[in-house]
Design a protein around this motif. Structure first.
Motif, mmCIF file in Angstrom:
data_model
loop_
_atom_site.group_PDB
_atom_site.id
_atom_site.type_symbol
_atom_site.label_atom_id
_atom_site.label_comp_id
_atom_site.label_asym_id
_atom_site.label_seq_id
_atom_site.Cartn_x
_atom_site.Cartn_y
_atom_site.Cartn_z
ATOM 1 N N GLU A 9 58.976 16.803 97.022
ATOM 2 C CA GLU A 9 58.809 15.689 96.079
ATOM 3 C C GLU A 9 57.516 15.847 95.280
ATOM 4 O O GLU A 9 57.487 15.592 94.071
ATOM 5 N N ASN A 12 57.928 18.510 92.631
ATOM 6 C CA ASN A 12 58.784 18.022 91.539
ATOM 7 C C ASN A 12 58.007 17.102 90.598
ATOM 8 O O ASN A 12 58.178 17.146 89.379
ATOM 9 N N ILE A 13 57.148 16.265 91.182
ATOM 10 C CA ILE A 13 56.317 15.377 90.375
ATOM 11 C C ILE A 13 55.347 16.193 89.520
ATOM 12 O O ILE A 13 55.166 15.928 88.321
ATOM 13 N N ARG A 15 55.652 19.323 88.520
ATOM 14 C CA ARG A 15 56.399 20.027 87.457
ATOM 15 C C ARG A 15 56.720 19.082 86.303
ATOM 16 O O ARG A 15 56.631 19.463 85.129
ATOM 17 N N SER A 16 57.097 17.873 86.626
ATOM 18 C CA SER A 16 57.420 16.883 85.595
ATOM 19 C C SER A 16 56.185 16.544 84.762
ATOM 20 O O SER A 16 56.250 16.452 83.536
ATOM 21 N N ILE A 17 55.058 16.402 85.441
ATOM 22 C CA ILE A 17 53.809 16.063 84.739
ATOM 23 C C ILE A 17 53.392 17.175 83.786
ATOM 24 O O ILE A 17 53.104 16.931 82.610
ATOM 25 N N HIS A 19 55.113 19.519 82.528
ATOM 26 C CA HIS A 19 56.107 19.784 81.484
ATOM 27 C C HIS A 19 55.994 18.780 80.335
ATOM 28 O O HIS A 19 56.193 19.142 79.171
ATOM 29 N N HIS A 20 55.653 17.544 80.663
ATOM 30 C CA HIS A 20 55.622 16.490 79.643
ATOM 31 C C HIS A 20 54.212 16.148 79.158
ATOM 32 O O HIS A 20 54.039 15.275 78.307
ATOM 33 N N LYS A 32 48.446 9.965 87.845
ATOM 34 C CA LYS A 32 49.570 10.359 88.709
ATOM 35 C C LYS A 32 49.202 11.570 89.563
ATOM 36 O O LYS A 32 49.569 11.649 90.735
#
Length: 386
Positions: A9, A12-13, A15-17, A19-20, A32
């Protein structure tokens, strides 16, 4: 924010951060990241990998990632040592930066490894050139992004002064031996970012002089000359007005997307690299033949290795002749004998040898260098059946 302990988890968080991430959501994304609690070294290294790789890939956003990393490093709760270790996020990230920087100061070594890999894979000349183009572009982009990343971290108090000074010193030492454009670019980038702080306690005249003296190089690109002059101007004005770092390739993320003019610079270097490599190989082959005088051993060596004679025989012939032209008549005789033996062993045909000879004879640059070229070529061809 609820604490998340599951490694999957957490990753994944992250990677999301990354990426955006952008200028608008930077503050929110930092919070975050800082909220994450890392409980083992492996997870910390994986998080660092994700951030660092993305920072070097998105060259126009490198400074944004550096800003986020600096905030993570300067947060005592996040940057504390992982349980039962002395490993922190800062130490892991610092090691990654230093590893990439080390490859920059050993460019020739990395290039040699790459070329050897291409040879071992028996890559055809046209694909070899293409691979070299991409290697140079990717190497340059990664090196410059890493230097910018380090410089931005230093400006925000998240990168040790002694390490950034060591980087400057290493670049200056490299430039004393050979002025490589990518090293000049990287020195400019680091000085632009770190200069205003370092100049207060450290004399930057030496690195600045290294840059300025390199301007005498007539082959230097106009973009690099402008960058060097900008850094010199910042230094002369006491680093009062900071100027933004500019990348040579601007918004181009892949070699194939570069304008034709930029591509031609890389292609020219690639052809020179290939020519030097073939020349060195021919030199070794010829003098192995001259010293041992055992044709079969030389032939066996050429057949066993993935040499240029296998997939670019004309260039091999040209390079062998060029090596011989630099030597005396005795060596030129040996070059002819070697070509004749290679012909008899069916490693070179008469047609290929003639093509190589004609390329040399018709080259205006070689004619200018050797006014008696025809006689010198005769020393070689008199001993081979062409």
């Amino acid at each position: 924010m609820e604490q998340i302990n599951n490694s999957v988890e957490v990753l994944n968080i992250v990677r999301s951060i990354v990426h955006h991430l952008n200028k608008v959501n930077l503050a929110n994304m930092i919070q975050k990241m800082i909220a994450l609690r890392i409980n083992n070294v492996k997870l910390l290294e994986e998080i660092s990998d994700i951030i660092f790789d993305r920072a070097l890939r998105r060259q126009n956003c490198t400074h944004i990632y550096a800003h986020m990393c600096a905030a993570m490093i300067n947060d005592s709760k996040f940057n504390k040592p992982v349980t039962n270790t002395k490993t922190t996020f800062q130490k892991v990230l610092l090691e990654k930066c230093e590893n990439v920087f080390y490859t920059l100061t050993n460019y020739q070594q990395e290039l040699d490894k790459f070329i050897e890999k291409m040879k071992n894979n028996n890559v055809a000349p046209n694909k070899f050139i293409t691979s070299l183009n991409h290697f140079q572009f990717d190497f340059n982009k990664t090196s410059m992004c890493n230097c910018r990343f380090m410089g931005e971290l230093f400006r925000k108090g998240a990168f040790p002064k002694k390490v950034i000074l060591s980087c400057i010193t290493q670049l200056c030492e490299q430039l004393s031996n050979e002025k490589n454009e990518i090293q000049l670019y990287c020195l400019c980038i680091i000085l632009q970012l770190a200069g205003p702080i370092l100049s207060k306690t450290y004399d930057l005249n030496i690195p600045i002089n290294k840059l300025v003296t390199s301007l005498d190089n007539h082959d230097m690109s106009s973009a690099l000359k402008c960058l060097i002059l900008r850094v010199q101007r910042m230094h002369s004005k006491g680093w009062i007005n900071e100027e933004s770092v500019e990348f040579v390739e601007n918004n181009y993320f892949d070699f194939s997307k570069l304008p034709l003019q930029m591509k031609s610079v890389y292609r020219l270097k690639s052809y020179k690299i290939m020519a030097e490599w073939i020349f060195d190989e021919c030199y070794d082959v010829l003098f192995d033949f001259v010293n041992k005088k055992k044709t079969n051993e030389v032939i066996q060596l050429l057949e066993m290795k993935n040499t240029w004679i296998c997939y670019d025989p004309v260039s091999f012939v040209v390079s062998l002749i060029l090596v011989a032209l630099e030597e005396n008549q005795n060596i030129r005789n040996y070059a002819g004998k070697l070509l004749d033996h290679l012909n008899k062993k069916r490693l070179l045909s008469n047609r290929l040898i003639k093509l190589g000879v004609n390329k040399v004879l018709n080259d205006s640059g070689i004619k200018k260098e050797y006014p008696n070229l025809s006689n010198l070529i005769f020393d070689i061809t008199a001993h081979c059946s062409v």
